[in-house]
Design an enzyme around this catalytic site. Structure first.
Site, PDB file in Angstrom:
ATOM      1  CG  ASP A 182     -49.327 -23.041  15.521  1.00  0.00           C
ATOM      2  OD1 ASP A 182     -48.119 -23.036  15.195  1.00  0.00           O
ATOM      3  OD2 ASP A 182     -49.951 -24.085  15.768  1.00  0.00           O
TER       4      ASP A 182
ATOM      5  CG  HIS B 168     -28.179  -1.503  13.968  1.00  0.00           C
ATOM      6  ND1 HIS B 168     -29.128  -0.602  13.550  1.00  0.00           N
ATOM      7  CD2 HIS B 168     -27.614  -0.961  15.076  1.00  0.00           C
ATOM      8  CE1 HIS B 168     -29.125   0.445  14.369  1.00  0.00           C
ATOM      9  NE2 HIS B 168     -28.217   0.254  15.301  1.00  0.00           N
TER      10      HIS B 168
ATOM     11  CG  ASP C 173     -23.976  -3.554  21.248  1.00  0.00           C
ATOM     12  OD1 ASP C 173     -24.490  -3.763  22.364  1.00  0.00           O
ATOM     13  OD2 ASP C 173     -24.181  -2.522  20.581  1.00  0.00           O
TER      14      ASP C 173
ATOM     15  CG  ASP D 126     -26.549  -1.229  25.150  1.00  0.00           C
ATOM     16  OD1 ASP D 126     -25.891  -2.066  24.524  1.00  0.00           O
ATOM     17  OD2 ASP D 126     -27.051  -0.205  24.634  1.00  0.00           O
TER      18      ASP D 126
ATOM     19  CG  HIS E 273     -22.648   5.167  16.653  1.00  0.00           C
ATOM     20  ND1 HIS E 273     -22.344   5.413  17.976  1.00  0.00           N
ATOM     21  CD2 HIS E 273     -21.732   4.271  16.217  1.00  0.00           C
ATOM     22  CE1 HIS E 273     -21.299   4.674  18.324  1.00  0.00           C
ATOM     23  NE2 HIS E 273     -20.895   3.979  17.275  1.00  0.00           N
TER      24      HIS E 273
ATOM     25  CG  HIS F 292     -28.911   4.569  24.012  1.00  0.00           C
ATOM     26  ND1 HIS F 292     -29.394   3.641  24.901  1.00  0.00           N
ATOM     27  CD2 HIS F 292     -27.934   3.933  23.312  1.00  0.00           C
ATOM     28  CE1 HIS F 292     -28.758   2.490  24.721  1.00  0.00           C
ATOM     29  NE2 HIS F 292     -27.855   2.639  23.775  1.00  0.00           N
TER      30      HIS F 292
ATOM     31  CG  HIS G 170     -32.148   2.403  21.839  1.00  0.00           C
ATOM     32  ND1 HIS G 170     -32.212   2.137  20.504  1.00  0.00           N
ATOM     33  CD2 HIS G 170     -30.874   2.078  22.217  1.00  0.00           C
ATOM     34  CE1 HIS G 170     -31.044   1.677  20.080  1.00  0.00           C
ATOM     35  NE2 HIS G 170     -30.219   1.623  21.110  1.00  0.00           N
TER      36      HIS G 170
ATOM     37  CD  GLU H 224     -24.053   3.025  22.386  1.00  0.00           C
ATOM     38  OE1 GLU H 224     -23.844   2.190  21.505  1.00  0.00           O
ATOM     39  OE2 GLU H 224     -25.133   3.137  22.983  1.00  0.00           O
TER      40      GLU H 224
ATOM     41  CE1 TYR I  48     -18.394   0.511  15.196  1.00  0.00           C
ATOM     42  CE2 TYR I  48     -18.615   2.906  14.989  1.00  0.00           C
ATOM     43  CZ  TYR I  48     -18.811   1.738  15.709  1.00  0.00           C
ATOM     44  OH  TYR I  48     -19.423   1.795  16.933  1.00  0.00           O
TER      45      TYR I  48
ATOM     46  NE  ARG J 198     -21.445  -0.331  19.649  1.00  0.00           N
ATOM     47  CZ  ARG J 198     -21.612  -0.935  18.491  1.00  0.00           C
ATOM     48  NH1 ARG J 198     -21.100  -0.406  17.384  1.00  0.00           N
ATOM     49  NH2 ARG J 198     -22.254  -2.080  18.403  1.00  0.00           N
TER      50      ARG J 198
ATOM     51  CD  GLU K 198     -23.541   0.187  24.388  1.00  0.00           C
ATOM     52  OE1 GLU K 198     -23.395  -0.791  23.624  1.00  0.00           O
ATOM     53  OE2 GLU K 198     -24.587   0.856  24.451  1.00  0.00           O
TER      54      GLU K 198
HETATM   55  N1  GLY Z   1     -27.251  -2.270  21.653  1.00  0.00           N
HETATM   56  C1  GLY Z   1     -27.828  -1.158  21.031  1.00  0.00           C
HETATM   57  C2  GLY Z   1     -27.059   0.050  21.281  1.00  0.00           C
HETATM   58  O1  GLY Z   1     -25.909  -0.022  21.670  1.00  0.00           O
HETATM   59  O2  GLY Z   1     -27.563   1.128  21.192  1.00  0.00           O
HETATM   60 MN    MN Z   2     -26.251   1.264  23.400  1.00  0.00          MN
HETATM   61 MN    MN Z   3     -25.107  -1.711  22.677  1.00  0.00          MN
END
Ligand code: GLY
Ligand code: MN
Ligand code: MN
Length: 461
Positions: free
Chosen positions: A60, A264, A281, A292, A371, A375, A382, A408, A412, A429, A431
């Site tokens: 709950d 992720h 991240d 982000d 990747h 975005h 996103h 970004e 890797y 990375r 970003e």
């Molecule tokens: N934090 C998600 C991305 O970088 O797309």
């Molecule tokens: Mn991102």
């Molecule tokens: Mn990110």
């Protein structure tokens, strides 16, 4: 890059004042723009937009509530159990209605304040606001003789079935001389192009989210030491967000050593050793707008030679991305630029073999960079918006002033890769969040340091 200016207590100066929150008239103007598009496209219509249902975390216990982004974009209304009903006739005459929860002092004692119809109408600039329980009864009157019904499709199964059921009832009543809407279309197709362009108030909120997030990354770099667990670094990020009235826009990735190669990763349970990389991240959401940012740095010492090689390579890829961002550029141009720089760097470092053309042709570099380079960013991390245009998506979206996106690139290298061991467990990375301006770009997240010298200096503090 701009130097980081710090106050005595270590907070970046830029952080002084929080931006103003848009008022009801601001949202009304947005709704009006949508309705005029409805008139132009369908000759008029009814928009029905529900907000998100509440969600259980366990038994709950509820997850903290967040309104649905399209609904919020059109209303600013923060409560659950609410539906927008907006209509426009062929002459351009519009009506802005909201259905929401009624005041209920007993429930408010348990769960907190509710606007109720009267205060909601006043605050969010609606023509009329009704109790949510009146929606079923009013639905036929609202929808009859409208050329189109515009509503989200496939977003909430319960809403989908209510829409089709109610359309069926309307059709069965057609003998009364009323015509049900001839088409049902997804309202998000009209809203996405609007959400792709951020107005001044949205940009101010996004700058603020970016600034808080930059500050959180600075805090994390200063705090991180060998022996810390990843979740302890996450606690520092969350502290900074909450101290500014913000919250995490998504589960923070706080990844050390081999975890830096898991795109992720959110488990955040590992203990960090000296010399390992830490990839963070993490971005906050301020007044529903997301930032982000990703930064990567060594813990307890300076970058190793191999770590520095890859770090400088990713940084060079990001610079190439920035150079490719300008009004009129196709969306994919900065991704292509990142791929070229990263692939050439991997060849130079002998991580992959062959020529640049061959690497780009075969995609051999995707072993280490798999990747996209960015975005759209906004109410959702996103964010809503198209990446291609044309009836069949035949052309890329072209960048225009007011659009906000992330940049970004990354690299890797897992420990099972057949490359010198010095490169193993290097996941990097970098970003940032970028606003397209009429002259080029404005990097909203510039307060988060990223040159090798800046990062090493902050980590050593
Ligand atoms: N934090 C998600 C991305 O970088 O797309
Ligand atoms: Mn991102
Ligand atoms: Mn990110």
């Amino acid at each position: 890059m701009k130097a980081l200016v710090l106050t005595k207590n270590g907070f970046p100066m830029k952080h002084a004042t929080a931006p103003q929150i848009p008022d009801g008239l601001h949202y009304r103007a947005r709704r009006e723009r949508l309705l005029q598009t409805v008139r132009k496209t369908y000759g008029g219509g009814l928009v029905l937009m529900p907000t998100a249902p509440e969600m259980f975390r366990s038994r709950d216990t509820l997850l903290s509530y967040r309104p649905e982004s399209y609904f919020y974009y059109l209303s600013g209304f923060p409560e659950l159990e609410a539906v927008l009903a907006l209509s426009c006739d062929s002459a351009g005459e519009t009506r802005h209605l909201l259905f929401c929860r009624e005041k209920n002092l007993e429930r408010e004692t348990w769960d907190g304040y509710r606007f109720g119809p009267e205060a909601a109408r006043e605050t969010f600039s609606f023509d009329e606001v009704f109790p949510i329980s009146a929606l079923t009864e009013q639905w036929p009157t609202l929808a009859m003789n409208q050329p189109a019904l515009l509503t989200p499709l496939g977003l909430y199964p319960d809403w989908d079935s209510a829409v089709t059921r109610r359309m069926g009832v309307l059709r069965a009543q057609a003998r009364s001389g009323n015509t049900p809407p001839a088409c049902i279309v997804d309202v998000r197709d009209l809203l996405d192009p609007m959400r792709m362009f951020k107005d001044e108030q949205e940009i101010a909120l996004m700058r603020h989210a970016a600034s808080i997030t930059a500050q959180a990354h600075v805090r994390a770099m200063r705090f991180a030491r060998p022996g810390h667990f990843e979740y302890q670094i996450e606690a520092e990020l969350q502290h900074e967000f909450l101290m500014h009235g913000a919250q995490a826009a998504y589960s923070p990735v706080v990844a050390s050593a081999e975890n830096t190669c898991i795109l992720h990763y959110t488990n955040n349970r590992r203990q960090i050793n000296t010399g390992e990389l830490l990839l963070i991240d993490s971005g906050c959401e301020y007044q529903s707008y997301a930032a982000d940012i990703t930064r990567t740095f060594p813990v307890g010492c300076r970058f190793s030679a191999a770590q520095k090689d890859i770090y400088e390579l990713v940084l060079a890829a990001q610079r190439a991305c920035f150079d490719a961002l300008k009004p009129g550029a196709p969306f994919h141009a900065f991704h292509d630029a990142a791929e070229r720089v990263l692939a050439q760097g991997m060849i130079d470092l002998k991580l992959i073999e062959g020529s640049l053309d061959a690497a780009l042709e075969t995609g051999s570099f995707k072993r280490f960079y798999m990747h996209r380079a960015g975005h759209w960013l906004g109410l959702d991390v996103h964010d809503a918006g198209h990446y291609r245009r044309g009836e069949h998506g035949e052309a890329p979206t072209l960048l225009e002033p007011g659009m906000v996106l992330t940049v970004e690139p990354g690299c890797y290298i897992r420990a099972d890769e057949d490359v010198p061991a010095a490169f193993h467990n290097i996941g990097i990375r970098i970003e940032d969040d970028v606003l397209i301006t009429k002259d080029g770009i404005d990097i909203l997240t510039d307060d988060a340091p990223k040159s090798v010298a800046e990062v090493e200096a902050l980590c050593a503090e």
